[in-house]
Design an enzyme around this catalytic site. Structure first.
Site, PDB file in Angstrom:
ATOM      1  N   TYR A 194      -1.522  -0.657  10.412  1.00 38.57           N
ATOM      2  CA  TYR A 194      -1.630  -1.134   9.026  1.00 38.57           C
ATOM      3  C   TYR A 194      -0.475  -0.571   8.191  1.00 38.57           C
ATOM      4  O   TYR A 194       0.186  -1.296   7.446  1.00 38.57           O
ATOM      5  CB  TYR A 194      -2.973  -0.697   8.455  1.00 38.57           C
ATOM      6  CG  TYR A 194      -3.161  -0.987   6.980  1.00 38.57           C
ATOM      7  CD1 TYR A 194      -3.552  -2.245   6.541  1.00 38.57           C
ATOM      8  CD2 TYR A 194      -2.956   0.011   6.022  1.00 38.57           C
ATOM      9  CE1 TYR A 194      -3.728  -2.512   5.188  1.00 38.57           C
ATOM     10  CE2 TYR A 194      -3.135  -0.243   4.670  1.00 38.57           C
ATOM     11  CZ  TYR A 194      -3.520  -1.502   4.262  1.00 38.57           C
ATOM     12  OH  TYR A 194      -3.687  -1.763   2.921  1.00 38.57           O
ATOM     13  N   SER A 237       0.860  -1.203   0.000  1.00 40.00           N
ATOM     14  CA  SER A 237       0.000   0.000   0.000  1.00 40.00           C
ATOM     15  C   SER A 237       0.883   1.235   0.000  1.00 40.00           C
ATOM     16  O   SER A 237       1.990   1.215   0.578  1.00 40.00           O
ATOM     17  CB  SER A 237      -0.853  -0.013   1.278  1.00 40.00           C
ATOM     18  OG  SER A 237      -1.444   1.250   1.484  1.00 40.00           O
TER      19      SER A 237
HETATM   20  P1  NAP Z   1     -10.760  -7.051   1.221  1.00 36.63           P
HETATM   21  O1  NAP Z   1     -11.850  -6.939   0.230  1.00 36.63           O
HETATM   22  O2  NAP Z   1     -11.038  -6.809   2.665  1.00 36.63           O
HETATM   23  O3  NAP Z   1     -10.097  -8.501   1.029  1.00 36.63           O
HETATM   24  C1  NAP Z   1      -9.102  -8.946   1.879  1.00 36.63           C
HETATM   25  C2  NAP Z   1      -8.905 -10.429   1.643  1.00 36.63           C
HETATM   26  O4  NAP Z   1      -7.892 -10.902   2.552  1.00 36.63           O
HETATM   27  C3  NAP Z   1     -10.172 -11.242   1.942  1.00 36.63           C
HETATM   28  O5  NAP Z   1     -10.264 -12.316   1.044  1.00 36.63           O
HETATM   29  C4  NAP Z   1      -9.914 -11.749   3.351  1.00 36.63           C
HETATM   30  O6  NAP Z   1     -10.631 -12.922   3.694  1.00 36.63           O
HETATM   31  C5  NAP Z   1      -8.425 -12.035   3.216  1.00 36.63           C
HETATM   32  N1  NAP Z   1      -7.785 -12.291   4.490  1.00 36.63           N
HETATM   33  C6  NAP Z   1      -7.706 -11.492   5.577  1.00 36.63           C
HETATM   34  N2  NAP Z   1      -7.061 -12.124   6.558  1.00 36.63           N
HETATM   35  C7  NAP Z   1      -6.727 -13.356   6.092  1.00 36.63           C
HETATM   36  C8  NAP Z   1      -6.061 -14.471   6.634  1.00 36.63           C
HETATM   37  N3  NAP Z   1      -5.611 -14.481   7.886  1.00 36.63           N
HETATM   38  N4  NAP Z   1      -5.881 -15.561   5.852  1.00 36.63           N
HETATM   39  C9  NAP Z   1      -6.332 -15.572   4.585  1.00 36.63           C
HETATM   40  N5  NAP Z   1      -6.996 -14.563   4.020  1.00 36.63           N
HETATM   41  C10 NAP Z   1      -7.190 -13.461   4.777  1.00 36.63           C
HETATM   42  O7  NAP Z   1      -9.557  -6.071   0.891  1.00 36.63           O
HETATM   43  P2  NAP Z   1      -8.857  -5.643  -0.488  1.00 36.63           P
HETATM   44  O8  NAP Z   1      -9.050  -4.200  -0.626  1.00 36.63           O
HETATM   45  O9  NAP Z   1      -9.238  -6.567  -1.592  1.00 36.63           O
HETATM   46  O10 NAP Z   1      -7.328  -5.863  -0.068  1.00 36.63           O
HETATM   47  C11 NAP Z   1      -6.452  -6.765  -0.723  1.00 36.63           C
HETATM   48  C12 NAP Z   1      -5.035  -6.288  -0.473  1.00 36.63           C
HETATM   49  O11 NAP Z   1      -4.859  -4.980  -1.041  1.00 36.63           O
HETATM   50  C13 NAP Z   1      -4.686  -6.155   1.015  1.00 36.63           C
HETATM   51  O12 NAP Z   1      -3.377  -6.601   1.243  1.00 36.63           O
HETATM   52  C14 NAP Z   1      -4.776  -4.652   1.243  1.00 36.63           C
HETATM   53  O13 NAP Z   1      -3.972  -4.229   2.326  1.00 36.63           O
HETATM   54  C15 NAP Z   1      -4.284  -4.119  -0.090  1.00 36.63           C
HETATM   55  N6  NAP Z   1      -4.684  -2.732  -0.361  1.00 36.63           N
HETATM   56  C16 NAP Z   1      -5.992  -2.400  -0.509  1.00 36.63           C
HETATM   57  C17 NAP Z   1      -6.336  -1.070  -0.784  1.00 36.63           C
HETATM   58  C18 NAP Z   1      -7.763  -0.636  -0.985  1.00 36.63           C
HETATM   59  O14 NAP Z   1      -7.975   0.574  -1.157  1.00 36.63           O
HETATM   60  N7  NAP Z   1      -8.745  -1.542  -1.017  1.00 36.63           N
HETATM   61  C19 NAP Z   1      -5.330  -0.098  -0.865  1.00 36.63           C
HETATM   62  C20 NAP Z   1      -3.998  -0.457  -0.701  1.00 36.63           C
HETATM   63  C21 NAP Z   1      -3.697  -1.788  -0.451  1.00 36.63           C
HETATM   64  P3  NAP Z   1     -12.039 -12.870   4.507  1.00 36.63           P
HETATM   65  O15 NAP Z   1     -13.112 -12.658   3.482  1.00 36.63           O
HETATM   66  O16 NAP Z   1     -12.096 -14.225   5.142  1.00 36.63           O
HETATM   67  O17 NAP Z   1     -11.945 -11.741   5.486  1.00 36.63           O
END
Ligand code: NAP
Length: 230
Positions: free
Chosen positions: A153, A137
């Site tokens: 985070y 991020s």
């Molecule tokens: P999201 O929709 O909340 O998805 C997160 C995923 O990670 C879900 O499938 C969740 O599973 C899984 N997860 C969490 N803890 C886990 C664990 N212990 N073991 C296995 N899976 C686990 O978030 P997202 O936005 O798609 O984020 C994906 C990545 O992008 C993350 O690393 C996040 O930090 C990064 N990111 C996101 C943004 C943004 O704006 N969205 C910005 C910068 C970086 P569950 O469904 O079981 O919770």
């Protein structure tokens, strides 16, 4: 056919990355901590072009990771692309100085140890030319203005960036690339409805690094397919 494994791929950026890689003729292994959610996600993906399977793996739990790799071994010899995408941003993550230590511990366990432990167990299946992509991020950047939101985070993503640099150095002799990606602010459960990017855009750079980018690029941080500062 190349094989890609994505953590936290039952929804959000991980799911969309799986979908886009499936369309590019990868065999995609979606992983997550909840089997029911994985079944649902797989059902959706199976209606699209591509070859998919799921594997239960809680990245915060070393036993779950060990089970997952044993299961992987039953039907695979090699892994071409590993995408460490699973991540959490906890609700009460507001102040390193004042909040309970367990918020940082839990966040590091998933966002950093998770990525590192998954990488360690799948590394024996990765040959020369393989790629590891860590979904980080801009919040982990140490050159952008630092501070102001979700500090545990952000620290976890700075640490993930550091892990990326060190692993890239260590794995260079094996010609395995390791890079970090900022997907931008993406409309997912984590990013929220106010986010400025569609999930397809958030998946764009991880997909590019997995499928198109020069494999010799390593130890770098990317957003929108361009290198950015750490
Ligand atoms: P999201 O929709 O909340 O998805 C997160 C995923 O990670 C879900 O499938 C969740 O599973 C899984 N997860 C969490 N803890 C886990 C664990 N212990 N073991 C296995 N899976 C686990 O978030 P997202 O936005 O798609 O984020 C994906 C990545 O992008 C993350 O690393 C996040 O930090 C990064 N990111 C996101 C943004 C943004 O704006 N969205 C910005 C910068 C970086 P569950 O469904 O079981 O919770």
């Amino acid at each position: 056919m190349k094989t890609a494994l994505i953590t936290g791929a039952n929804k959000g950026i991980g799911f969309e990355t799986a979908r886009q890689l499936g369309q590019r003729d990868f065999h995609v292994i979606i992983t997550g901590r909840d089997e029911k959610k994985l079944e649902k996600a797989l059902n959706i993906l199976e209606n699209e072009k591509g070859s998919y399977e799921y594997l239960v793996m809680d990245v915060s739990n070393t036993l779950s990771i060990a089970h997952a790799v044993l299961k992987f071994k039953e039907s695979h010899h090699y892994l071409d692309v590993l995408i460490n995408n699973a991540g959490i941003l906890l609700k009460n993550d507001e102040s390193l100085a004042r909040q309970e230590e367990k918020i940082l511990q839990e966040t590091l366990q998933t966002n950093c140890y998770g990525a590192l432990n998954v990488t360690k167990v799948f590394l024996p299946f990765m040959r020369s030319g393989a790629r590891i992509i860590n979904v980080s991020s801009g919040g982990g950047s140490m050159s952008d203005p630092v501070g102001g939101w979700a500090p545990a985070y952000c620290v976890s993503k700075s640490t993930l960036n550091a892990l990326t640099r060190h692993l890239a150095y260590e794995l260079a002799p094996q010609q395995i690339s390791v890079n970090a990606v900022c997907p931008g602010w993406v409309k997912t459960d984590m990013g929220g409805g106010g986010a400025t990017r569609m999930v397809s855009k958030g998946a764009e750079t991880p997909v590019w690094l997995a499928a198109e980018a020069d494999q010799t690029l390593t130890g770098k941080f990317f957003r929108d397919k361009k290198e950015i500062d750490w």
